[in-house]
Every structure is written in C-alpha cells, then in structure tokens.
Design an enzyme around this catalytic site. Structure first.
Site, short mmCIF file in Angstrom:
data_model
loop_
_atom_site.label_atom_id
_atom_site.label_comp_id
_atom_site.label_asym_id
_atom_site.label_seq_id
_atom_site.Cartn_x
_atom_site.Cartn_y
_atom_site.Cartn_z
N LEU A 16 -39.06 60.04 -24.61
CA LEU A 16 -38.24 60.99 -25.39
C LEU A 16 -38.67 60.98 -26.84
O LEU A 16 -38.65 61.99 -27.53
CB LEU A 16 -36.76 60.62 -25.27
N GLY A 17 -39.05 59.82 -27.33
CA GLY A 17 -39.49 59.76 -28.73
C GLY A 17 -39.56 58.31 -29.18
O GLY A 17 -39.23 57.41 -28.44
N LYS A 20 -37.66 53.77 -35.36
CA LYS A 20 -38.29 52.89 -36.34
C LYS A 20 -38.70 51.61 -35.61
O LYS A 20 -39.67 50.97 -35.95
CB LYS A 20 -37.42 52.61 -37.55
N GLY A 22 -39.68 50.51 -31.65
CA GLY A 22 -39.81 50.81 -30.23
C GLY A 22 -39.74 52.28 -29.88
O GLY A 22 -39.81 53.15 -30.73
N TYR A 89 -27.81 59.45 -22.66
CA TYR A 89 -28.87 60.45 -22.84
C TYR A 89 -28.25 61.66 -23.52
O TYR A 89 -27.25 62.21 -23.05
CB TYR A 89 -29.45 60.84 -21.47
N ALA A 90 -28.80 62.05 -24.66
CA ALA A 90 -28.29 63.25 -25.38
C ALA A 90 -29.15 64.43 -24.94
O ALA A 90 -30.33 64.50 -25.29
CB ALA A 90 -28.41 63.02 -26.88
N ASP A 134 -25.49 54.98 -42.86
CA ASP A 134 -26.76 55.72 -42.82
C ASP A 134 -26.62 57.03 -42.07
O ASP A 134 -27.45 57.39 -41.25
CB ASP A 134 -27.85 54.83 -42.17
N ASP A 152 -28.01 55.38 -33.69
CA ASP A 152 -28.72 54.46 -34.59
C ASP A 152 -27.79 53.71 -35.54
O ASP A 152 -27.64 54.06 -36.71
CB ASP A 152 -29.76 55.25 -35.42
#
Ligand SMILES: CS(=O)(=O)NCc1cccc(-c2cn3c(Cl)cnc3c(Nc3ccc(N4CCOCC4)cc3)n2)c1
Length: 267
Positions: A16-17, A20, A22, A89-90, A134, A152
């Site tokens: 998926l991507g 910062k 993994g 999962y989004a 953040d 995150d």
C-alpha cells in the site's frame, strides 16, 4: 482472536505504501478472511532507543483507541526480523492524495465536514487524555465511505501533565509553545486543527517558509504572522483565528469548535 499472531496467520497482498518506518501491506487474516493493513517495521530499520520507545508508545496508545475517525490498531506482534502492526484498512488511502486530487483545497462545506470528523476524534482522544501532536494531512487516511481516519500515533503521548518534549511534529504545523520549547498540553492539537483548517480551505499552510527555512518559519509562527485571503468566508476565517492563538490557554476549546457556525452551519 488468536492469542499471539504470527505472519503465517496472514495472506499478504499488495504494497500500500511506505511510512517513515517500514512498509504498509494489504493483508487478509486467513481464518476469518478479515482484510487489514499490515505495517511491517524491520528491526534493522530501528536504530535508536528513542525509536523503540516511540513505537512502543504508539502501540500502547493506539491499540486502546476505538473511534470511527481514528484508524483502528487491532493488534501487533513481532518476530526476529520485524515488528508488525495490524491496522484497519482505509479503503481510499492517503488523505493528502485525495486533497491534492481536489486541486489541493476543499469547498467550505467539504472542509467543515472533514474538520468536524477531526474534532470528533480529538474529543474522544481528550476523554482518553491522549494528545496526538502531529495532526496533518499526511497522517490522515480515508475510509471507503469517505470517513477521515487519524493514523500514525508515532508522536502521541498521554496528556499526563505538562510535557516538555524535543522537536516533534512537522515544521509548518509547529505550535508556538513547541517553537519556544515551552511546556505544552492537549491545546497543541487545537493549534494543529487551526493549521489543518487553513490548509483544507486555502491549499497551503499559513506559516509556509521558502526552502523549508526553520528560522523563518519559527519567526512567522512566534509572531503569528499569517493572513487569511478575502475569498475565505467570515465564519471560516473566524474559526481559524480562534485556534491560531499564541497562548495555548486562549485557544477555542473543542466544545466551542463543534458549536462554531463554520462547523455547525457550514458554508
Ligand atoms: C506514513 S504512511 O505509512 O501512512 N504513508 C505511506 C502510505 C502510502 C500510501 C498508502 C498508505 C496506506 C496506508 N494504509 C493504512 Cl495504515 C490502512 N490503509 C491504508 C492505505 N489504504 C489504501 C487504500 C486504497 C489505495 N488505492 C485506492 C485506489 O487507487 C490506488 C490507491 C491505496 C491505499 N494506504 C500508506
């Protein structure tokens, strides 16, 4: 639910991507067929003790949060190579990609609808004395029914008492109390809410600095040097100006934010 998960419990799908730390993989739990996002953090990528502490804190805080606008962390496990975070999962992926596909900003209606979801998550987090610190488009994801998901929690902490922390968060989103390395508390998320609203409506952050010059950004933030374009409606600009306030104690609180005309009567 199995007591301890292992990688064999999951069928790994597409990447998926990468974050910062993994990578994030689409995965399906074999027995139930439940689809998740598996964040895999190789141990060798974790150099400092600070990073270990940050991941441990992220797991401890994030696992206990259950709210529609906060990405769920269902569990975690590790083996000798990696740490694995089992995440919700989004379905529509990264929010800032969605924002950029919209030409980088939303209509006031759309912005208000998303900011309302962020406020709802922040109210829930305050009830669990968690501050995120953040909040920014890069840390937001979108569910398949267009629900905004705060993800995150790498910088989240328990709002135990006043906190003094080293540099954290993102430069343009830095609150004055962080810039001046003063004590800070939950009001820091109110500042970030103001920056986020500004960015959703105007398509850039209020304290943008050329070539990411920290000193310049710090100076602008500490002197509250920003302007709201005339094109922005009075309700929206009033909402932003009540959050971008230097003194944390003087920022509009979440209750007032939910009742503010920009949020309660969008447009
Ligand atoms: C700092 S970071 O690690 O969060 N950023 C890296 C990155 C980069 C890209 C994605 C994703 C990502 C993470 N996800 C998590 Cl966590 C849960 N669901 C998704 C998730 N879901 C997702 C859903 C759909 C899509 N598609 C939709 C169709 O078009 C292609 C992209 C992508 C990701 N994506 C993450």
């Amino acid at each position: 639910m199995a007591e301890y998960w292992t990688l064999d419990d999951f069928e790994i799908g597409r990447l998926l991507g990468r974050g910062k730390f993994g990578q994030v993989w689409l995965a399906r739990e074999r027995k139930s067929g439940f689809v998740v996002a598996l964040k895999i953090i190789p141990i060798k990528e974790i150099q400092s003790a600070e990073t270990v502490r940050q991941i441990r804190r992220e797991i401890e805080i994030h696992s206990n949060l259950k709210h529609d606008n906060i990405l769920r962390m269902y569990g975690h496990f590790y083996d000798r190579d990696s740490i694995y975070l089992i995440l919700e999962y989004a379905g529509k992926g990264e929010f800032f990609r969605f924002l950029s596909e919209k030409g980088g900003r939303f209509s006031e209606e759309e912005a208000a609808a998303y900011i309302r979801q962020v406020i709802s998550a922040l109210v829930y987090m305050r009830e669990h004395s968690v501050i995120h610190r953040d909040i920014k488009p890069e840390n937001l994801l979108l569910g398949c029914d267009d629900q905004l998901k705060i993800a995150d929690f790498g910088w989240a902490v328990h709002n135990a008492d006043k906190r003094r922390m080293t540099f954290c968060g993102t430069m343009e989103y830095l609150a004055p109390e962080m810039v001046n390395n003063e004590m800070h508390n939950g009001s820091i998320d109110l500042w970030c809410l103001g920056i986020l609203t500004y960015e959703f409506l105007i398509g850039k952050t209020p304290f943008e600095s050329k070539n990411r010059n920290m000193r310049e950004a710090y100076k602008k933030i500490s002197s509250l040097k920003y302007s709201i374009p005339e094109t922005v409606g009075s309700n929206a600009s009033d909402f932003i100006s009540r959050l971008l306030v230097l003194n944390p104690g003087d920022r509009m609180d979440l209750g007032d934010a939910l009742r503010h005309p920009f949020i309660s009567r969008p447009g």
